[in-house]
Motif scaffolding. Structure first.
Motif, PDB file in Angstrom:
ATOM      1  N   LYS A 139      -3.371 -15.105  -5.845  1.00  0.00           N
ATOM      2  CA  LYS A 139      -4.230 -14.040  -6.364  1.00  0.00           C
ATOM      3  C   LYS A 139      -3.586 -13.442  -7.621  1.00  0.00           C
ATOM      4  O   LYS A 139      -2.667 -12.627  -7.527  1.00  0.00           O
ATOM      5  CB  LYS A 139      -4.449 -12.960  -5.304  1.00  0.00           C
ATOM      6  N   PRO A 140      -4.062 -13.844  -8.816  1.00  0.00           N
ATOM      7  CA  PRO A 140      -3.441 -13.411 -10.077  1.00  0.00           C
ATOM      8  C   PRO A 140      -3.337 -11.894 -10.238  1.00  0.00           C
ATOM      9  O   PRO A 140      -2.319 -11.396 -10.729  1.00  0.00           O
ATOM     10  CB  PRO A 140      -4.356 -14.016 -11.148  1.00  0.00           C
ATOM     11  N   PHE A 141      -4.376 -11.165  -9.838  1.00  0.00           N
ATOM     12  CA  PHE A 141      -4.318  -9.713 -10.010  1.00  0.00           C
ATOM     13  C   PHE A 141      -3.270  -9.092  -9.096  1.00  0.00           C
ATOM     14  O   PHE A 141      -2.547  -8.180  -9.488  1.00  0.00           O
ATOM     15  CB  PHE A 141      -5.692  -9.088  -9.760  1.00  0.00           C
ATOM     16  N   MET A 142      -3.159  -9.570  -7.872  1.00  0.00           N
ATOM     17  CA  MET A 142      -2.120  -9.074  -6.973  1.00  0.00           C
ATOM     18  C   MET A 142      -0.736  -9.334  -7.556  1.00  0.00           C
ATOM     19  O   MET A 142       0.156  -8.471  -7.497  1.00  0.00           O
ATOM     20  CB  MET A 142      -2.244  -9.732  -5.599  1.00  0.00           C
ATOM     21  N   MET A 143      -0.547 -10.510  -8.150  1.00  0.00           N
ATOM     22  CA  MET A 143       0.747 -10.826  -8.750  1.00  0.00           C
ATOM     23  C   MET A 143       1.018  -9.951  -9.969  1.00  0.00           C
ATOM     24  O   MET A 143       2.159  -9.568 -10.224  1.00  0.00           O
ATOM     25  CB  MET A 143       0.799 -12.307  -9.125  1.00  0.00           C
ATOM     26  N   GLU A 144      -0.028  -9.627 -10.715  1.00  0.00           N
ATOM     27  CA  GLU A 144       0.136  -8.706 -11.840  1.00  0.00           C
ATOM     28  C   GLU A 144       0.608  -7.341 -11.337  1.00  0.00           C
ATOM     29  O   GLU A 144       1.534  -6.737 -11.898  1.00  0.00           O
ATOM     30  CB  GLU A 144      -1.176  -8.551 -12.605  1.00  0.00           C
ATOM     31  N   LEU A 145      -0.028  -6.850 -10.279  1.00  0.00           N
ATOM     32  CA  LEU A 145       0.382  -5.569  -9.696  1.00  0.00           C
ATOM     33  C   LEU A 145       1.824  -5.626  -9.209  1.00  0.00           C
ATOM     34  O   LEU A 145       2.606  -4.689  -9.421  1.00  0.00           O
ATOM     35  CB  LEU A 145      -0.548  -5.206  -8.542  1.00  0.00           C
ATOM     36  N   TYR A 146       2.169  -6.729  -8.566  1.00  0.00           N
ATOM     37  CA  TYR A 146       3.535  -6.898  -8.052  1.00  0.00           C
ATOM     38  C   TYR A 146       4.549  -6.819  -9.196  1.00  0.00           C
ATOM     39  O   TYR A 146       5.569  -6.114  -9.090  1.00  0.00           O
ATOM     40  CB  TYR A 146       3.640  -8.240  -7.335  1.00  0.00           C
ATOM     41  N   ARG A 147       4.275  -7.508 -10.294  1.00  0.00           N
ATOM     42  CA  ARG A 147       5.193  -7.475 -11.442  1.00  0.00           C
ATOM     43  C   ARG A 147       5.262  -6.087 -12.056  1.00  0.00           C
ATOM     44  O   ARG A 147       6.339  -5.627 -12.463  1.00  0.00           O
ATOM     45  CB  ARG A 147       4.748  -8.501 -12.486  1.00  0.00           C
ATOM     46  N   GLU A 148       4.116  -5.415 -12.145  1.00  0.00           N
ATOM     47  CA  GLU A 148       4.105  -4.057 -12.700  1.00  0.00           C
ATOM     48  C   GLU A 148       4.945  -3.115 -11.842  1.00  0.00           C
ATOM     49  O   GLU A 148       5.674  -2.263 -12.362  1.00  0.00           O
ATOM     50  CB  GLU A 148       2.672  -3.537 -12.805  1.00  0.00           C
ATOM     51  N   MET A 149       4.826  -3.247 -10.529  1.00  0.00           N
ATOM     52  CA  MET A 149       5.603  -2.410  -9.616  1.00  0.00           C
ATOM     53  C   MET A 149       7.096  -2.692  -9.759  1.00  0.00           C
ATOM     54  O   MET A 149       7.929  -1.771  -9.801  1.00  0.00           O
ATOM     55  CB  MET A 149       5.174  -2.661  -8.171  1.00  0.00           C
ATOM     56  N   LYS A 150       7.448  -3.977  -9.843  1.00  0.00           N
ATOM     57  CA  LYS A 150       8.848  -4.381  -9.855  1.00  0.00           C
ATOM     58  C   LYS A 150       9.524  -4.138 -11.200  1.00  0.00           C
ATOM     59  O   LYS A 150      10.664  -3.653 -11.260  1.00  0.00           O
ATOM     60  CB  LYS A 150       8.959  -5.869  -9.489  1.00  0.00           C
ATOM     61  N   HIS A 151       8.841  -4.494 -12.277  1.00  0.00           N
ATOM     62  CA  HIS A 151       9.495  -4.498 -13.585  1.00  0.00           C
ATOM     63  C   HIS A 151       9.182  -3.281 -14.462  1.00  0.00           C
ATOM     64  O   HIS A 151      10.024  -2.841 -15.244  1.00  0.00           O
ATOM     65  CB  HIS A 151       9.120  -5.771 -14.338  1.00  0.00           C
ATOM     66  N   ASN A 152       7.966  -2.741 -14.343  1.00  0.00           N
ATOM     67  CA  ASN A 152       7.591  -1.589 -15.170  1.00  0.00           C
ATOM     68  C   ASN A 152       7.542  -0.292 -14.377  1.00  0.00           C
ATOM     69  O   ASN A 152       7.122   0.740 -14.896  1.00  0.00           O
ATOM     70  CB  ASN A 152       6.239  -1.838 -15.843  1.00  0.00           C
ATOM     71  N   LEU A 153       7.964  -0.368 -13.119  1.00  0.00           N
ATOM     72  CA  LEU A 153       8.022   0.809 -12.239  1.00  0.00           C
ATOM     73  C   LEU A 153       6.684   1.533 -12.154  1.00  0.00           C
ATOM     74  O   LEU A 153       6.614   2.767 -12.232  1.00  0.00           O
ATOM     75  CB  LEU A 153       9.124   1.770 -12.711  1.00  0.00           C
ATOM     76  N   LEU A 154       5.612   0.751 -12.020  1.00  0.00           N
ATOM     77  CA  LEU A 154       4.296   1.344 -11.794  1.00  0.00           C
ATOM     78  C   LEU A 154       4.326   2.127 -10.489  1.00  0.00           C
ATOM     79  O   LEU A 154       4.695   1.588  -9.445  1.00  0.00           O
ATOM     80  CB  LEU A 154       3.239   0.240 -11.717  1.00  0.00           C
ATOM     81  N   ARG A 155       3.962   3.407 -10.554  1.00  0.00           N
ATOM     82  CA  ARG A 155       4.084   4.282  -9.395  1.00  0.00           C
ATOM     83  C   ARG A 155       2.891   5.239  -9.301  1.00  0.00           C
ATOM     84  O   ARG A 155       2.242   5.540 -10.306  1.00  0.00           O
ATOM     85  CB  ARG A 155       5.370   5.117  -9.477  1.00  0.00           C
ATOM     86  N   PRO A 156       2.605   5.760  -8.095  1.00  0.00           N
ATOM     87  CA  PRO A 156       1.525   6.745  -7.955  1.00  0.00           C
ATOM     88  C   PRO A 156       1.810   7.991  -8.782  1.00  0.00           C
ATOM     89  O   PRO A 156       2.944   8.477  -8.816  1.00  0.00           O
ATOM     90  CB  PRO A 156       1.544   7.078  -6.455  1.00  0.00           C
ATOM     91  N   LYS A 157       0.759   8.507  -9.452  1.00  0.00           N
ATOM     92  CA  LYS A 157       0.935   9.681 -10.313  1.00  0.00           C
ATOM     93  C   LYS A 157       0.092  10.870  -9.887  1.00  0.00           C
ATOM     94  O   LYS A 157       0.589  11.990  -9.797  1.00  0.00           O
ATOM     95  CB  LYS A 157       0.598   9.309 -11.766  1.00  0.00           C
ATOM     96  N   VAL A 158      -1.205  10.652  -9.656  1.00  0.00           N
ATOM     97  CA  VAL A 158      -2.070  11.800  -9.387  1.00  0.00           C
ATOM     98  C   VAL A 158      -3.300  11.355  -8.610  1.00  0.00           C
ATOM     99  O   VAL A 158      -3.796  10.246  -8.785  1.00  0.00           O
ATOM    100  CB  VAL A 158      -2.491  12.495 -10.709  1.00  0.00           C
ATOM    101  N   ILE A 159      -3.769  12.236  -7.722  1.00  0.00           N
ATOM    102  CA  ILE A 159      -5.009  12.013  -6.989  1.00  0.00           C
ATOM    103  C   ILE A 159      -6.169  12.636  -7.764  1.00  0.00           C
ATOM    104  O   ILE A 159      -6.083  13.777  -8.228  1.00  0.00           O
ATOM    105  CB  ILE A 159      -4.926  12.612  -5.568  1.00  0.00           C
ATOM    106  N   VAL A 160      -7.247  11.864  -7.895  1.00  0.00           N
ATOM    107  CA  VAL A 160      -8.468  12.328  -8.565  1.00  0.00           C
ATOM    108  C   VAL A 160      -9.594  12.286  -7.534  1.00  0.00           C
ATOM    109  O   VAL A 160      -9.845  11.250  -6.920  1.00  0.00           O
ATOM    110  CB  VAL A 160      -8.796  11.446  -9.777  1.00  0.00           C
TER     111      VAL A 160
END
Length: 240
Positions: A126-147
């Protein structure tokens, strides 16, 4: 272009900030022309709660505030507080067009992500899941705000038009778990203001375009993520 984007369908998106008086007039016009979305409740509405993510550089926020024409945002979204439908989404903006990627999450996968266990996203098929995984691991994608808001949606088959009125925009302040029942979202926008969004494919039917014409109605930027981030930042300053 990223191969993940290859088969994406981009659509037009227009946003307007309107007041209650404008909302009532527009609703009366539209009700005679198009239908409520079938997913809306008996009152014609449903509740949306999203958890937006950003990287260590707050790229999504910075690019929006900087007026970048090509942007992306990541979020987890639920409807009516239910955990039966959970999606991780990526909203992509290229010029004046938007597209969306999304993958379903189970409640167990969501809970793992919130705990910081991103291995559940490592799904090579699943390419999008792998994109998310890389963002989490390498760019420290993290929860920011609830809308958090209430949406009143209308649809029209001609042009594949979707018109939504987003009301009662609120944020969960520092909370980052959209299923936390103790959250008491606070208004991030004056309750008299409503965000109108108009999405369509190749064309907007002329009768809908005419119905949306109104003095003072101007296409403008109205990012719920940015509005809630600004409220959160302002609130943080006041607490210091």
């Amino acid at each position: 272009m990223n191969t993940v984007y290859k088969d994406l369908k981009f659509r037009h998106e227009l946003k307007f900030m309107i007041n209650r008086h404008q909302y009532y007039i527009l609703c009366q016009r539209l009700k005679n022309l198009i239908q409520h979305d079938k997913h809306a409740g008996r009152n014609g509405e449903y509740h949306i709660r999203s958890l937006y993510f950003d990287d260590v550089d707050s790229s999504a926020l910075s690019e929006k505030l900087g007026g970048f024409r090509d942007r992306r945002k990541y979020r987890i979204r639920i409807y009516n507080g239910d955990d039966q439908i959970i999606h991780f989404e990526k909203k992509i903006k290229v010029g004046d067009h938007i597209a969306k990627l999304k993958e379903p999450l189970t409640r167990e996968m969501y809970d793992s992500i919130i705990r910081g266990d991103y291995e559940v996203l490592h799904q090579p098929d699943k390419p999008f899941m792998m994109e998310l995984y890389r963002e989490m691991k390498h760019n420290l994608l993290r929860p920011k705000v609830i809308v958090d808001y209430v949406r009143e949606p209308y649809v029209c088959k001609n042009g594949n038009v979707r018109i939504t009125f987003d009301k009662e925009l609120r944020t969960g302040l520092h909370a980052t778990d959209i299923f936390d029942r103790s959250i008491q979202p606070v208004p991030a926008l004056d309750d008299h203001l409503i965000i109108l969004e108009v999405k369509y494919d190749e064309y907007l039917p002329e009768y809908i375009r005419t119905a949306l014409q109104m003095d003072g109605l101007r296409h403008q930027s109205a990012s719920k993520y940015v509005i809630c981030c600004k409220y959160l930042k302002m609130n943080s300053w006041e607490d210091q």
